[in-house]
Design an enzyme around this catalytic site. Structure first.
Site, PDB file in Angstrom:
ATOM      1  N   GLU A 171      -7.880  -6.705  -1.504  1.00 60.66           N
ATOM      2  CA  GLU A 171      -7.287  -5.651  -0.679  1.00 60.66           C
ATOM      3  C   GLU A 171      -7.677  -5.852   0.782  1.00 60.66           C
ATOM      4  O   GLU A 171      -8.619  -6.557   1.097  1.00 60.66           O
ATOM      5  CB  GLU A 171      -7.746  -4.273  -1.169  1.00 60.66           C
ATOM      6  CG  GLU A 171      -7.304  -3.966  -2.597  1.00 60.66           C
ATOM      7  CD  GLU A 171      -7.710  -2.572  -3.039  1.00 60.66           C
ATOM      8  OE1 GLU A 171      -7.532  -1.629  -2.254  1.00 60.66           O
ATOM      9  OE2 GLU A 171      -8.223  -2.444  -4.161  1.00 60.66           O
ATOM     10  N   TYR A 172      -6.909  -5.216   1.661  1.00 60.59           N
ATOM     11  CA  TYR A 172      -7.167  -5.255   3.111  1.00 60.59           C
ATOM     12  C   TYR A 172      -7.212  -6.687   3.643  1.00 60.59           C
ATOM     13  O   TYR A 172      -8.092  -7.062   4.409  1.00 60.59           O
ATOM     14  CB  TYR A 172      -8.461  -4.505   3.444  1.00 60.59           C
ATOM     15  CG  TYR A 172      -8.416  -3.060   3.014  1.00 60.59           C
ATOM     16  CD1 TYR A 172      -7.620  -2.149   3.696  1.00 60.59           C
ATOM     17  CD2 TYR A 172      -9.122  -2.616   1.894  1.00 60.59           C
ATOM     18  CE1 TYR A 172      -7.542  -0.820   3.294  1.00 60.59           C
ATOM     19  CE2 TYR A 172      -9.053  -1.292   1.479  1.00 60.59           C
ATOM     20  CZ  TYR A 172      -8.264  -0.401   2.190  1.00 60.59           C
ATOM     21  OH  TYR A 172      -8.188   0.903   1.789  1.00 60.59           O
ATOM     22  N   MET A 234      -0.134  -1.412  -7.432  1.00 58.13           N
ATOM     23  CA  MET A 234      -1.247  -0.452  -7.402  1.00 58.13           C
ATOM     24  C   MET A 234      -0.718   0.924  -6.995  1.00 58.13           C
ATOM     25  O   MET A 234      -1.015   1.440  -5.909  1.00 58.13           O
ATOM     26  CB  MET A 234      -2.334  -0.964  -6.461  1.00 58.13           C
ATOM     27  CG  MET A 234      -2.865  -2.335  -6.869  1.00 58.13           C
ATOM     28  SD  MET A 234      -3.980  -3.068  -5.656  1.00 58.13           S
ATOM     29  CE  MET A 234      -5.444  -2.032  -5.887  1.00 58.13           C
ATOM     30  N   THR A 235       0.057   1.508  -7.893  1.00 58.10           N
ATOM     31  CA  THR A 235       0.758   2.754  -7.611  1.00 58.10           C
ATOM     32  C   THR A 235      -0.105   3.976  -7.935  1.00 58.10           C
ATOM     33  O   THR A 235       0.181   4.748  -8.860  1.00 58.10           O
ATOM     34  CB  THR A 235       2.087   2.784  -8.391  1.00 58.10           C
ATOM     35  OG1 THR A 235       1.874   2.242  -9.705  1.00 58.10           O
ATOM     36  CG2 THR A 235       3.136   1.965  -7.687  1.00 58.10           C
ATOM     37  N   TYR A 236      -1.160   4.125  -7.168  1.00 59.47           N
ATOM     38  CA  TYR A 236      -2.067   5.266  -7.288  1.00 59.47           C
ATOM     39  C   TYR A 236      -2.867   5.368  -5.997  1.00 59.47           C
ATOM     40  O   TYR A 236      -2.748   4.521  -5.106  1.00 59.47           O
ATOM     41  CB  TYR A 236      -3.004   5.118  -8.494  1.00 59.47           C
ATOM     42  CG  TYR A 236      -3.477   3.707  -8.774  1.00 59.47           C
ATOM     43  CD1 TYR A 236      -4.475   3.116  -8.016  1.00 59.47           C
ATOM     44  CD2 TYR A 236      -2.914   2.956  -9.803  1.00 59.47           C
ATOM     45  CE1 TYR A 236      -4.911   1.819  -8.270  1.00 59.47           C
ATOM     46  CE2 TYR A 236      -3.329   1.662 -10.058  1.00 59.47           C
ATOM     47  CZ  TYR A 236      -4.331   1.099  -9.285  1.00 59.47           C
ATOM     48  OH  TYR A 236      -4.746  -0.180  -9.537  1.00 59.47           O
ATOM     49  N   GLU A 237      -3.638   6.426  -5.875  1.00 59.84           N
ATOM     50  CA  GLU A 237      -4.484   6.698  -4.704  1.00 59.84           C
ATOM     51  C   GLU A 237      -3.719   7.230  -3.501  1.00 59.84           C
ATOM     52  O   GLU A 237      -4.144   7.065  -2.363  1.00 59.84           O
ATOM     53  CB  GLU A 237      -5.325   5.468  -4.302  1.00 59.84           C
ATOM     54  CG  GLU A 237      -6.445   5.138  -5.279  1.00 59.84           C
ATOM     55  CD  GLU A 237      -7.582   6.171  -5.259  1.00 59.84           C
ATOM     56  OE1 GLU A 237      -8.503   6.056  -4.439  1.00 59.84           O
ATOM     57  OE2 GLU A 237      -7.514   7.108  -6.089  1.00 59.84           O
ATOM     58  N   TRP A 359      -5.876   1.671 -14.176  1.00 63.75           N
ATOM     59  CA  TRP A 359      -7.129   1.761 -13.441  1.00 63.75           C
ATOM     60  C   TRP A 359      -7.686   3.151 -13.714  1.00 63.75           C
ATOM     61  O   TRP A 359      -7.134   4.142 -13.257  1.00 63.75           O
ATOM     62  CB  TRP A 359      -6.937   1.551 -11.937  1.00 63.75           C
ATOM     63  CG  TRP A 359      -8.258   1.679 -11.244  1.00 63.75           C
ATOM     64  CD1 TRP A 359      -8.758   2.787 -10.598  1.00 63.75           C
ATOM     65  CD2 TRP A 359      -9.286   0.677 -11.176  1.00 63.75           C
ATOM     66  NE1 TRP A 359     -10.019   2.544 -10.135  1.00 63.75           N
ATOM     67  CE2 TRP A 359     -10.370   1.269 -10.477  1.00 63.75           C
ATOM     68  CE3 TRP A 359      -9.415  -0.622 -11.648  1.00 63.75           C
ATOM     69  CZ2 TRP A 359     -11.559   0.576 -10.231  1.00 63.75           C
ATOM     70  CZ3 TRP A 359     -10.579  -1.307 -11.398  1.00 63.75           C
ATOM     71  CH2 TRP A 359     -11.626  -0.716 -10.691  1.00 63.75           C
TER      72      TRP A 359
END
Length: 376
Positions: A171-172, A234-237, A359
């Protein structure tokens, strides 16, 4: 199966009688706690006796991320519903030296293989102290020697430990590292593929190719989708620990990500990310001050029961939520239930996606796995 939403005056015996199923099955499948109190708005999974055969795995690729300190009991309960176990996580140094998790993962690998589940080595930019460091990414993917060192060690570790593949969870990534990152994933996949090992990559939830932001600019959906064997969205947060009180995975936002993803990546390569957790925010929310507590989805319902809260359901986000007061402070909770997960399963079917990855699976959520098996 059916999903029943509790109304005022309901009790387990009455609901069981209305459906012609045993009260014990409702209690067991929904992890209710004695004396089996219910709360208005609570969603219950009702499975009829002829549907309760879970001897075979779901006909979909289902993965779950787990730390090496997962409860052996939770892992044992979850594995029958999985096709892949993502063991979290291996790190690396700036020179491409692979770093193992702090706790031994051999038992998890063996447990997976015994249940016909593919154990996957998850690779993240964790340094020797266990901290995320995206400078490690820059160092390794831009140096041919360091990159080859890391790829070689990944291959040897997979072979030695009997992993089935690698999941690249970076990530990032800096915008200037975008193409070098794609090249790393491609080189890794080309190295592993002849041995029968797979390469997957986790993708930040983009809705357009040129979406600004450090989380998005380093991920080229089309190129990574071509390089890897599969991808995880990553379909959350959206709702997160330090953010404002809102749904963790609002369906309207998840849909936008999927709609964009299928324009860049074949649907049969795409796995939808699903959260197995919720958040409890003290109110009022103040950015930089408020910190939400991470809770399990079963735990969220227990909080509602203990505080006699009414669970609401947001029809846009397709997510349950409620408010309660504890020691004079108001709280707001957003979590997942069988209604919100069913909506995500329907999205998978609508777009022909190939999998669902969770996750994470550190908390046991029986109703979710039963629903997954029933739907696929």
């Amino acid at each position: 199966m059916d999903i029943y939403v509790v109304s005022l005056g309901d009790n387990i015996d009455r609901i069981a009688a209305d459906y012609g199923v045993s009260a014990d099955s409702i209690i067991y499948n929904n992890q209710l706690v004695y004396p089996y109190e219910l709360v208005v708005g609570q969603a219950l999974l009702i499975l009829f006796p002829d549907e309760e055969d879970f001897s075979s795995k779901p006909q979909i690729r289902a993965g779950g991320y787990a730390y090496t300190y997962i409860s052996p009991w939770v892992l044992e309960q979850t594995l029958p519903f999985l096709t892949e176990l993502f063991i979290f996580s291996y790190g690396f140094t700036s020179e491409g030296e692979l770093l193992s998790p702090p706790l031994d993962d051999y038992w998890m690998i063996q447990s997976s293989l015994s249940q016909n589940v593919r154990p996957i080595l998850t690779l993240t930019p964790l340094d020797a102290s266990g901290q995320f460091n995206n400078n490690l990414i820059t160092s390794v993917i831009n140096n041919a020697s360091y990159k080859q060192n890391l790829i070689s060690q990944l291959l040897s570790t997979i072979q030695a430990k009997n992993f089935s593949g690698v999941d690249v969870d970076f990530e990032y990534i800096k915008a200037e590292d975008r193409d070098a990152f794609t090249a790393f994933v491609n080189d890794l996949a080309e190295t592993l593929r002849p041995y029968g090992y797979t390469t997957s990559v986790a993708l930040a939830p983009k809705t357009s190719a040129n979406q600004p932001g450090l989380l998005y600019e380093g991920k080229d959906y089309a190129a990574l989708g071509a390089a890897a064997d599969s991808v995880l969205l990553m379909t959350y947060e959206w709702g997160y620990k330090y953010g404002p009180n809102m749904a963790v995975a609002p369906l309207n936002m998840v849909r936008r990500v999927v709609e964009y993803a299928v324009t860049e990546i074949p649907p049969e390569k795409i796995h939808l990310g699903i959260p197995n957790y919720g958040y409890d925010w003290p109110l009022p929310f103040e950015r930089g001050v408020t910190v939400a507590a991470t809770i399990g989805n079963v735990e969220a319902v227990r909080i509602a029961v203990n505080h006699n809260a009414v669970i609401q359901f947001d029809e846009t986000a397709m997510s349950p939520y409620f408010r309660y007061i504890n020691n004079g402070m108001e709280h707001e909770v957003w979590f997942e239930d069988v209604r919100s997960v069913l909506a995500k399963f329907n999205l998978i079917k609508e777009y022909g996606l190939s999998g669902a990855d969770y996750w994470q699976i550190m908390r046991w959520w029986r109703a979710n796995w039963l629903l997954l098996n029933e739907q696929f």
